[in-house]
Design a protein around this motif. Structure first.
Motif, PDB file in Angstrom:
ATOM      1  N   ASP A 127       3.000  23.601  14.441  1.00 27.37           N
ATOM      2  CA  ASP A 127       1.971  23.577  15.475  1.00 27.37           C
ATOM      3  C   ASP A 127       1.943  22.205  16.150  1.00 27.37           C
ATOM      4  O   ASP A 127       2.243  21.180  15.536  1.00 27.37           O
ATOM      5  CB  ASP A 127       0.595  23.857  14.865  1.00 27.37           C
ATOM      6  CG  ASP A 127       0.440  25.302  14.425  1.00 27.37           C
ATOM      7  OD1 ASP A 127       1.142  26.184  14.964  1.00 27.37           O
ATOM      8  OD2 ASP A 127      -0.394  25.549  13.529  1.00 27.37           O
ATOM      9  N   ASN A 161      -0.678  24.239  20.306  1.00 30.83           N
ATOM     10  CA  ASN A 161       0.348  25.085  20.896  1.00 30.83           C
ATOM     11  C   ASN A 161       1.246  25.502  19.743  1.00 30.83           C
ATOM     12  O   ASN A 161       1.761  24.647  19.014  1.00 30.83           O
ATOM     13  CB  ASN A 161       1.174  24.325  21.939  1.00 30.83           C
ATOM     14  CG  ASN A 161       0.524  24.310  23.296  1.00 30.83           C
ATOM     15  OD1 ASN A 161      -0.278  25.179  23.618  1.00 30.83           O
ATOM     16  ND2 ASN A 161       0.853  23.322  24.109  1.00 30.83           N
ATOM     17  N   ARG A 162       1.406  26.813  19.539  1.00 31.42           N
ATOM     18  CA  ARG A 162       2.266  27.314  18.467  1.00 31.42           C
ATOM     19  C   ARG A 162       3.506  27.941  19.092  1.00 31.42           C
ATOM     20  O   ARG A 162       3.411  28.897  19.864  1.00 31.42           O
ATOM     21  CB  ARG A 162       1.527  28.349  17.630  1.00 31.42           C
ATOM     22  CG  ARG A 162       2.406  28.950  16.535  1.00 31.42           C
ATOM     23  CD  ARG A 162       1.608  29.733  15.545  1.00 31.42           C
ATOM     24  NE  ARG A 162       0.867  28.829  14.677  1.00 31.42           N
ATOM     25  CZ  ARG A 162      -0.036  29.234  13.794  1.00 31.42           C
ATOM     26  NH1 ARG A 162      -0.308  30.522  13.665  1.00 31.42           N
ATOM     27  NH2 ARG A 162      -0.672  28.361  13.030  1.00 31.42           N
ATOM     28  N   PRO A 163       4.688  27.393  18.755  1.00 36.10           N
ATOM     29  CA  PRO A 163       5.924  27.993  19.266  1.00 36.10           C
ATOM     30  C   PRO A 163       6.082  29.423  18.753  1.00 36.10           C
ATOM     31  O   PRO A 163       5.864  29.704  17.579  1.00 36.10           O
ATOM     32  CB  PRO A 163       7.022  27.091  18.692  1.00 36.10           C
ATOM     33  CG  PRO A 163       6.329  25.803  18.374  1.00 36.10           C
ATOM     34  CD  PRO A 163       4.935  26.185  17.979  1.00 36.10           C
ATOM     35  N   LEU A 177       5.064  28.917  24.122  1.00 34.68           N
ATOM     36  CA  LEU A 177       3.979  28.258  23.400  1.00 34.68           C
ATOM     37  C   LEU A 177       2.712  29.074  23.556  1.00 34.68           C
ATOM     38  O   LEU A 177       2.300  29.401  24.672  1.00 34.68           O
ATOM     39  CB  LEU A 177       3.765  26.834  23.930  1.00 34.68           C
ATOM     40  CG  LEU A 177       4.917  25.868  23.689  1.00 34.68           C
ATOM     41  CD1 LEU A 177       4.621  24.517  24.329  1.00 34.68           C
ATOM     42  CD2 LEU A 177       5.206  25.693  22.210  1.00 34.68           C
ATOM     43  N   GLU A 179      -1.286  29.168  22.847  1.00 34.15           N
ATOM     44  CA  GLU A 179      -2.429  28.292  22.545  1.00 34.15           C
ATOM     45  C   GLU A 179      -3.405  29.007  21.618  1.00 34.15           C
ATOM     46  O   GLU A 179      -3.860  30.106  21.915  1.00 34.15           O
ATOM     47  CB  GLU A 179      -3.123  27.880  23.843  1.00 34.15           C
ATOM     48  CG  GLU A 179      -4.131  26.780  23.670  1.00 34.15           C
ATOM     49  CD  GLU A 179      -4.679  26.267  24.993  1.00 34.15           C
ATOM     50  OE1 GLU A 179      -5.895  26.431  25.206  1.00 34.15           O
ATOM     51  OE2 GLU A 179      -3.897  25.718  25.798  1.00 34.15           O
TER      52      GLU A 179
END
Length: 197
Positions: A127, A161-163, A177, A179
């Motif tokens: 994250d 932001n989580r890939p 990404l 959110e």
């Protein structure tokens, strides 16, 4: 020495010589406004820009030292990548990358994720913290400043932001990404359960 930025200091051109640290910084009427702390000196001499901790900060820290015998600060409970150049090399242009989330900590229980290596050896990005309580996070200093106003055990909103890998129409994987906001309970800097993990 610990890599934590010093914020909210008074800049002064008053001479700060060896041995002056801890001494009072006075205004023109003799009122103590701070405590001499450091000097930035390109020459290495006592000439340069001096810095003092404001007296209201000194007062709160002194109270904490008297009460606890140490300074206890709130922590998010994660390890971060604290180099802008390293983040940019990974393609991260905004926010702070979480390297590790210690198991069993409130950050882990909330669902924050750190960097991880898959069984095939591929490193998956963790994250990326972009806001705390709606305050944008661009640097490590922003992160420390954002949580400094809270106490251990306070719950804060952490936006990351989580890939996420999505497959587009032609079957090609694309990293997007996503959110996400988590409620994370802050831990204390003297929390031995976190420090031992």
């Amino acid at each position: 020495p610990i890599g934590r930025p010093i914020s909210n200091v008074i800049q002064t051109d008053a001479a700060i010589n060896p041995g002056n640290s801890g001494g009072p910084l006075l205004d023109s009427s003799g009122k103590m406004i701070g405590m001499a702390t450091a000097i930035f000196s390109p020459s290495g001499a006592s000439a340069g820009v001096g810095f003092a901790i404001p007296s209201d900060t000194v007062k709160s820290i002194a109270g904490m030292l008297i009460q606890n015998g140490q300074i206890i600060r709130p922590l998010l409970g994660v390890s971060i990548l604290d180099s802008k150049n390293a983040r940019q090399a990974l393609g991260i242009t905004k926010g702070i990358l979480i390297l590790e989330v210690k198991p069993g900590t409130p950050a882990a229980q909330a669902g924050l994720r750190g960097l991880k290596r898959t069984d095939s050896g591929i490193i998956e990005i963790g994250d990326i913290v972009i806001a705390i309580e709606g305050n944008p996070i661009e640097t490590e200093g922003d992160l420390f400043k954002a949580i400094e106003s809270f106490e251990p055990d306070d719950v804060v909103k952490v936006t990351v932001n989580r890939p996420d890998i999505e497959v587009d129409g032609d079957g090609s994987p694309q990293i997007k990404l996503k959110e996400i906001t988590f409620d994370v309970k802050l831990i204390a800097s003297d929390d031995s359960t976190f420090l031992k993990r």
